[in-house]
Write a protein that holds these residues in place. Structure first.
Motif, PDB file in Angstrom:
ATOM      1  N   ALA A   6     -11.109  92.688  10.258  1.00  0.00           N
ATOM      2  CA  ALA A   6     -10.280  91.496  10.457  1.00  0.00           C
ATOM      3  C   ALA A   6     -10.694  90.745  11.721  1.00  0.00           C
ATOM      4  O   ALA A   6     -11.145  91.341  12.699  1.00  0.00           O
ATOM      5  N   PHE A  55      -5.426  87.258  13.167  1.00  0.00           N
ATOM      6  CA  PHE A  55      -4.509  88.388  13.285  1.00  0.00           C
ATOM      7  C   PHE A  55      -3.410  88.105  14.303  1.00  0.00           C
ATOM      8  O   PHE A  55      -2.231  88.345  14.049  1.00  0.00           O
ATOM      9  N   SER A  67       0.469  87.555  13.391  1.00  0.00           N
ATOM     10  CA  SER A  67       1.443  88.495  13.959  1.00  0.00           C
ATOM     11  C   SER A  67       2.577  87.755  14.652  1.00  0.00           C
ATOM     12  O   SER A  67       3.755  88.125  14.527  1.00  0.00           O
ATOM     13  N   TYR A  80      -5.214  97.359  11.927  1.00  0.00           N
ATOM     14  CA  TYR A  80      -6.005  96.135  11.784  1.00  0.00           C
ATOM     15  C   TYR A  80      -7.268  96.194  12.634  1.00  0.00           C
ATOM     16  O   TYR A  80      -8.318  95.673  12.247  1.00  0.00           O
ATOM     17  N   VAL A  94      -2.331  87.747   7.049  1.00  0.00           N
ATOM     18  CA  VAL A  94      -1.786  88.606   8.101  1.00  0.00           C
ATOM     19  C   VAL A  94      -0.262  88.557   8.077  1.00  0.00           C
ATOM     20  O   VAL A  94       0.412  89.589   8.209  1.00  0.00           O
TER      21      VAL A  94
END
Length: 246
Positions: free
Chosen positions: A179, A184, A188, A174, A156
């Motif tokens: 995912a 995630f 991020s 996404y 990610v």
């Protein structure tokens, strides 16, 4: 003879129109397709609005924050998240946060906004687009969807650091893949950290140039190195996976 020669062409065109009409009726009758169309419509509206909407002057922002008092940090996180979901560039959100709260606090609030926006965008993409995509991906797209489903936090981070789309658009995208939500969100947040400190320091310099601790921008420089290392590691892992065991 001329009329007979034209008749098959007319029938062919009519057949194509009929087939297209049946396809449209099938899509309208498919709830997953309708939800996906709504997602595309929303993004199609948000993208030009975010691009063309006027931006406030960073130097004027502290005055607005003073009116909110103790609620200013909450407003910054929630408002920043909603702007990111509306596809406003994260660079501006982070600059504004730095102008409002200074380099370190501004970076922290900008990261809070990024995390909240990632969760919202992912959820919207999952609810509106995942079923449609899962039912229709085939071949290489199916393999790509499987790659997203297997991604770790490192994967990610790598995708976030690639200049392929804005922060909000990647979050929506996404959500339409397989995912997992926790990697995630973690990826991020980690991918946003280096530039958050750098841009927040720049934003702080606009309103308080004599009070900025430029060491707060150090993570941005480290982020460039980390980005290169992560992308290289990802490329090597993908290359070894394609080659398979020797």
């Amino acid at each position: 003879m001329t009329g007979e020669g034209r008749r098959p062409t007319t029938m062919t065109r009519g057949g194509r129109r009929s087939a297209m009409a049946r396809a449209i009726r099938r899509l309208i009758g498919d709830p997953a397709a309708v939800r996906f169309a709504v997602l595309l419509l929303v993004l199609g509206i948000l993208a030009p609005v975010a691009l063309l909407a006027p931006r406030p002057d960073l130097a004027d922002l502290p005055g607005h924050a003073d009116r909110l008092g103790a609620y200013a940090p909450v407003a910054a996180v929630v408002g920043g998240a909603l702007l990111l979901v509306a596809l406003v560039p994260r660079t501006f959100i982070t600059l504004a946060s730095g102008a409002l709260f200074g380099a370190l606090e501004g970076a922290a609030y900008a990261l809070g906004a990024a995390l909240l926006a990632a969760a919202i965008g992912f959820t919207v993409g999952r609810v509106l687009g995942r079923e449609f995509v899962a039912e229709r991906v085939r071949g290489r797209l199916a393999r790509l969807d499987g790659w997203f489903a297997r991604q770790s936090v490192l994967g990610v981070i790598t995708v976030r650091l690639l200049p392929i789309a804005g922060f909000g658009l990647v979050s929506y995208g996404y959500g339409t893949t397989g995912a997992r939500v926790l990697p995630f969100l973690a990826g991020s947040l980690l991918a946003s950290a280096p530039t958050a400190f750098g841009y927040a320091a720049v934003g702080a310099a606009v309103t308080s140039p004599g009070e900025v601790n430029w060491f707060a921008a150090a993570p941005a420089g480290l982020g460039v190195i980390a980005s290169a290392v992560l992308i290289h590691r990802w490329w090597r892992a993908e290359r070894l996976r394609r080659l398979g065991p020797s």
